[in-house]
Scaffold this motif. Structure first.
Motif, mmCIF file in Angstrom:
data_model
loop_
_atom_site.group_PDB
_atom_site.id
_atom_site.type_symbol
_atom_site.label_atom_id
_atom_site.label_comp_id
_atom_site.label_asym_id
_atom_site.label_seq_id
_atom_site.Cartn_x
_atom_site.Cartn_y
_atom_site.Cartn_z
ATOM 1 N N PRO A 48 0.798 -1.238 0.000
ATOM 2 C CA PRO A 48 0.000 0.000 0.000
ATOM 3 C C PRO A 48 0.830 1.287 0.000
ATOM 4 C CG PRO A 48 -0.986 -1.584 1.481
ATOM 5 C CD PRO A 48 0.344 -2.158 1.052
ATOM 6 N N GLU A 49 2.076 1.214 0.472
ATOM 7 C CA GLU A 49 2.942 2.398 0.465
ATOM 8 C C GLU A 49 3.707 2.537 -0.847
ATOM 9 O OE1 GLU A 49 3.084 0.171 3.348
ATOM 10 O OE2 GLU A 49 1.433 1.444 4.009
ATOM 11 N N GLY A 50 3.520 1.583 -1.758
ATOM 12 C CA GLY A 50 4.185 1.640 -3.054
ATOM 13 C C GLY A 50 5.514 0.927 -3.122
ATOM 14 N N ALA A 51 5.899 0.216 -2.060
ATOM 15 C CA ALA A 51 7.166 -0.510 -2.057
ATOM 16 C C ALA A 51 7.032 -1.828 -2.817
ATOM 17 C CB ALA A 51 7.619 -0.781 -0.625
ATOM 18 N N LEU A 52 8.011 -2.123 -3.643
ATOM 19 C CA LEU A 52 8.073 -3.373 -4.382
ATOM 20 C C LEU A 52 8.184 -4.535 -3.402
ATOM 21 C CD1 LEU A 52 8.509 -4.873 -7.142
ATOM 22 C CD2 LEU A 52 10.961 -4.402 -6.820
ATOM 23 N N VAL A 53 7.339 -5.582 -3.565
ATOM 24 C CA VAL A 53 7.389 -6.730 -2.665
ATOM 25 C C VAL A 53 7.618 -8.059 -3.378
ATOM 26 C CG1 VAL A 53 5.997 -5.624 -0.877
ATOM 27 C CG2 VAL A 53 4.859 -7.002 -2.626
ATOM 28 N N GLY A 54 7.254 -8.159 -4.667
ATOM 29 C CA GLY A 54 7.409 -9.430 -5.349
ATOM 30 C C GLY A 54 7.147 -9.328 -6.837
ATOM 31 N N CYS A 55 7.289 -10.477 -7.505
ATOM 32 C CA CYS A 55 7.105 -10.495 -8.960
ATOM 33 C C CYS A 55 6.818 -11.911 -9.447
ATOM 34 C CB CYS A 55 8.360 -9.976 -9.657
ATOM 35 S SG CYS A 55 9.771 -11.108 -9.536
ATOM 36 N N ALA A 56 6.499 -11.996 -10.721
ATOM 37 C CA ALA A 56 6.363 -13.258 -11.452
ATOM 38 C C ALA A 56 6.365 -12.907 -12.929
ATOM 39 C CB ALA A 56 5.074 -13.985 -11.076
ATOM 40 N N ARG A 57 6.303 -13.928 -13.759
ATOM 41 C CA ARG A 57 6.152 -13.689 -15.192
ATOM 42 C C ARG A 57 5.263 -14.777 -15.767
ATOM 43 N NH1 ARG A 57 11.947 -15.386 -18.008
ATOM 44 N NH2 ARG A 57 11.642 -17.619 -17.736
ATOM 45 N N ALA A 80 8.495 -14.710 -7.076
ATOM 46 C CA ALA A 80 9.465 -14.397 -6.029
ATOM 47 C C ALA A 80 8.930 -13.266 -5.168
ATOM 48 C CB ALA A 80 10.805 -13.997 -6.647
ATOM 49 N N VAL A 81 9.161 -13.394 -3.867
ATOM 50 C CA VAL A 81 8.778 -12.373 -2.901
ATOM 51 C C VAL A 81 10.013 -12.110 -2.044
ATOM 52 C CG1 VAL A 81 7.256 -11.823 -0.960
ATOM 53 C CG2 VAL A 81 6.364 -13.145 -2.895
ATOM 54 N N PHE A 82 10.296 -10.833 -1.799
ATOM 55 C CA PHE A 82 11.436 -10.508 -0.938
ATOM 56 C C PHE A 82 11.299 -11.269 0.384
ATOM 57 C CE2 PHE A 82 11.803 -6.339 -3.328
ATOM 58 C CZ PHE A 82 13.045 -6.621 -3.893
ATOM 59 N N PRO A 83 12.402 -11.807 0.911
ATOM 60 C CA PRO A 83 12.339 -12.624 2.134
ATOM 61 C C PRO A 83 11.610 -11.970 3.306
ATOM 62 C CG PRO A 83 14.523 -12.771 1.168
ATOM 63 C CD PRO A 83 13.774 -11.724 0.385
ATOM 64 N N ASP A 84 11.787 -10.684 3.499
ATOM 65 C CA ASP A 84 11.152 -10.024 4.644
ATOM 66 C C ASP A 84 9.676 -9.711 4.417
ATOM 67 O OD1 ASP A 84 11.646 -8.039 2.741
ATOM 68 O OD2 ASP A 84 12.157 -6.520 4.242
ATOM 69 N N ARG A 85 9.138 -10.113 3.265
ATOM 70 C CA ARG A 85 7.733 -9.844 2.940
ATOM 71 C C ARG A 85 6.937 -11.131 2.703
ATOM 72 N NH1 ARG A 85 7.075 -4.314 2.027
ATOM 73 N NH2 ARG A 85 4.975 -4.857 2.644
ATOM 74 N N ARG A 86 7.447 -12.284 3.117
ATOM 75 C CA ARG A 86 6.841 -13.573 2.793
ATOM 76 C C ARG A 86 5.738 -13.993 3.750
ATOM 77 N NH1 ARG A 86 12.375 -16.466 1.090
ATOM 78 N NH2 ARG A 86 12.592 -15.349 -0.878
ATOM 79 N N GLU A 87 4.900 -13.109 4.119
ATOM 80 C CA GLU A 87 3.737 -13.474 4.920
ATOM 81 C C GLU A 87 2.532 -12.744 4.372
ATOM 82 O OE1 GLU A 87 4.306 -13.059 9.106
ATOM 83 O OE2 GLU A 87 6.226 -14.098 9.063
#
Length: 154
Positions: A48-57, A80-87
């Motif tokens: 919600p703050e606009g920070a990138l958290v993950g991706c796919a293709r 892929a999701v950044f490790p600190d955002r995996r919940e």
């Protein structure tokens, strides 16, 4: 958490893939020429703050040499999701967004090459495994697939 999804921002997807697949998991061959193909859909997710958290293709099967090019068949990968955002279900939300984008582009089925530890994640949302377990670099993977619902079935 409500995420915002964007399509086509390879530079952001590359940041997540570099952190997860290269730095965390030790893959050596992460980026391919097909990443720049115009039919490749890079899905990026932001909090919600606009920070990138993950991706796919996701992309048509014609771009994947290991899959038969059948009309409507697409390939999903590089979730892929950044490790600190995996919940909080971020991976599930990215997968659903990618499936929707693929369906809007004409996909009727999706195949993926899952890391074996992630098979239960994909099974929970309807993917079925088949074939032998194979090594992709140093990690065991298995092919999986799912039929997408027709637009009138949703």
């Amino acid at each position: 958490m409500e995420l915002t999804f964007k399509k086509g921002i390879f530079e952001d997807a590359a940041k997540v893939r570099q952190a997860v697949f290269v730095e965390e998991q030790g893959f050596e061959v992460e980026f391919e020429e097909s990443d720049q193909h115009p039919d490749m859909i890079h899905v990026t997710a932001y909090d919600p703050e606009g920070a990138l958290v993950g991706c796919a293709r996701v992309f048509p099967a014609a771009l994947e040499p290991n899959i038969d090019d059948v009309p409507g068949r697409w390939v999903f990968g590089r979730l892929a999701v950044f490790p600190d955002r995996r919940e909080g279900g971020i991976g599930s939300q990215i997968l659903a967004a990618a499936e929707q984008m693929a369906a809007e582009a004409g996909a009727t089925e999706i195949q993926l090459h899952s890391q074996c530890h992630a098979i239960p994640f994909y099974e929970r949302v309807g993917y079925v495994a088949w074939g032998p377990i194979e090594l992709d670099e140093h990690v065991e993977h298995q092919w999986m697939g799912k039929q997408l619902s027709a637009p009138d079935e949703k």
